[in-house]
Write a protein that holds these residues in place. Sequence first.
Motif, PDB file in Angstrom:
ATOM      1  N   THR A   1       1.188  -1.666  -0.577  1.00 39.17           N
ATOM      2  CA  THR A   1       0.325   0.216   0.036  1.00 39.17           C
ATOM      3  C   THR A   1       0.940   1.504   0.464  1.00 39.17           C
ATOM      4  O   THR A   1       2.004   1.544   0.364  1.00 39.17           O
ATOM      5  CB  THR A   1      -0.645   0.238   1.482  1.00 39.17           C
TER       6      THR A   1
ATOM      7  N   SER B   1      -5.347  -0.982  -6.922  1.00 38.88           N
ATOM      8  CA  SER B   1      -6.772  -0.392  -6.104  1.00 38.88           C
ATOM      9  C   SER B   1      -6.446   1.284  -5.915  1.00 38.88           C
ATOM     10  O   SER B   1      -5.092   1.135  -6.016  1.00 38.88           O
ATOM     11  CB  SER B   1      -7.282  -1.072  -5.907  1.00 38.88           C
TER      12      SER B   1
ATOM     13  N   ASP C   1      -8.198   3.611  -3.263  1.00 39.75           N
ATOM     14  CA  ASP C   1      -9.112   4.605  -1.931  1.00 39.75           C
ATOM     15  C   ASP C   1      -8.629   5.714  -1.543  1.00 39.75           C
ATOM     16  O   ASP C   1      -7.883   6.276  -0.921  1.00 39.75           O
ATOM     17  CB  ASP C   1      -8.838   3.565  -0.926  1.00 39.75           C
ATOM     18  N   THR C   2      -9.786   6.355  -2.697  1.00 37.23           N
ATOM     19  CA  THR C   2      -9.871   8.044  -2.342  1.00 37.23           C
ATOM     20  C   THR C   2      -9.828   8.459  -0.881  1.00 37.23           C
ATOM     21  O   THR C   2      -9.408   9.742  -0.454  1.00 37.23           O
ATOM     22  CB  THR C   2     -10.681   8.693  -3.732  1.00 37.23           C
ATOM     23  N   SER C   3     -10.382   7.915  -0.219  1.00 39.62           N
ATOM     24  CA  SER C   3     -10.873   7.974   1.014  1.00 39.62           C
ATOM     25  C   SER C   3     -10.050   7.638   2.268  1.00 39.62           C
ATOM     26  O   SER C   3     -10.087   8.735   3.264  1.00 39.62           O
ATOM     27  CB  SER C   3     -11.944   7.144   1.456  1.00 39.62           C
ATOM     28  N   LYS C   4      -9.341   7.083   1.965  1.00 36.21           N
ATOM     29  CA  LYS C   4      -8.233   7.074   2.594  1.00 36.21           C
ATOM     30  C   LYS C   4      -6.443   7.518   1.762  1.00 36.21           C
ATOM     31  O   LYS C   4      -5.508   7.163   2.507  1.00 36.21           O
ATOM     32  CB  LYS C   4      -8.241   5.243   2.566  1.00 36.21           C
TER      33      LYS C   4
ATOM     34  N   GLN D   1      -5.114   6.710  -0.660  1.00 35.06           N
ATOM     35  CA  GLN D   1      -3.965   5.422  -0.972  1.00 35.06           C
ATOM     36  C   GLN D   1      -3.991   4.227  -2.241  1.00 35.06           C
ATOM     37  O   GLN D   1      -5.157   4.674  -2.248  1.00 35.06           O
ATOM     38  CB  GLN D   1      -4.096   4.439   0.867  1.00 35.06           C
TER      39      GLN D   1
END
Lengths: 110, 120
Positions: free
Chosen positions: B21, B72, B74-77, B79
């Motif tokens: 990540t 992948s 994760d825009t909210s994180k 990451q």
Amino acid sequence: QSALTQPPSASGSPGQSVTISCIGTSSDVGGYNYVSWYQQHPGKAPKLIIYEVSKWPSGVPDRFSGSKSGNTASLTVSGLQAEDEADYYCSSYAGNNKYVFGTGTKVTVL
Amino acid sequence: QLHLQEAGPGLVRPSETLSLTCTVSGDSINSGDYFWGWIRQPPGKGLEWIGNIFYTGNTYCNPSLESRVTISVDTSKTQFSLKLTSVTAADTAVYYCVRLRRFADYVDSWGQGTLVTVSS
């Protein structure tokens, strides 16, 4: 998608110039003006020194210069300094949002 | 000032899945100007582009790795992640997460890199 071809090594004395070639194909180097060059010192992440064939990022001295002719790009380091001793990699856009790196060249300052 | 930080196991068993990540800080991951990507470097060898992802989730991968790679976001994180399946010793490398400038196609920021060793 084959790696771009660079000479394994190059060398020069302080103050001299050294030129590194980066040979690709019409599908990458020859097809786009999106060749970039990176300098990597041992144990460190690479650093951008040239982009779009011949442009300098902020803070990179103009001793580094890039050019392209056909399927071959070149990086010239003028006025060699001890801190220029490093590995150098070219990279090219290869279409369809894909990229390819060169095989790398170790520059030695004699 | 953009900062990229890789995280994940440093040792993966052969045939298993490598998972990393990258946490982005100092700038928005939701920018239309950039791709977010992964590049690796086997010990003593050159750089290899693995793949990129746009914040919308569109991905682009190296054809030689495409069948084993999933990237992948994760825009909210803030990451993005890399999964590489069925690893072998040949996948042992320093893995860098990077930001690529779109339409100029260069890497303008690199993480510090993380060494992943594939070994039993």
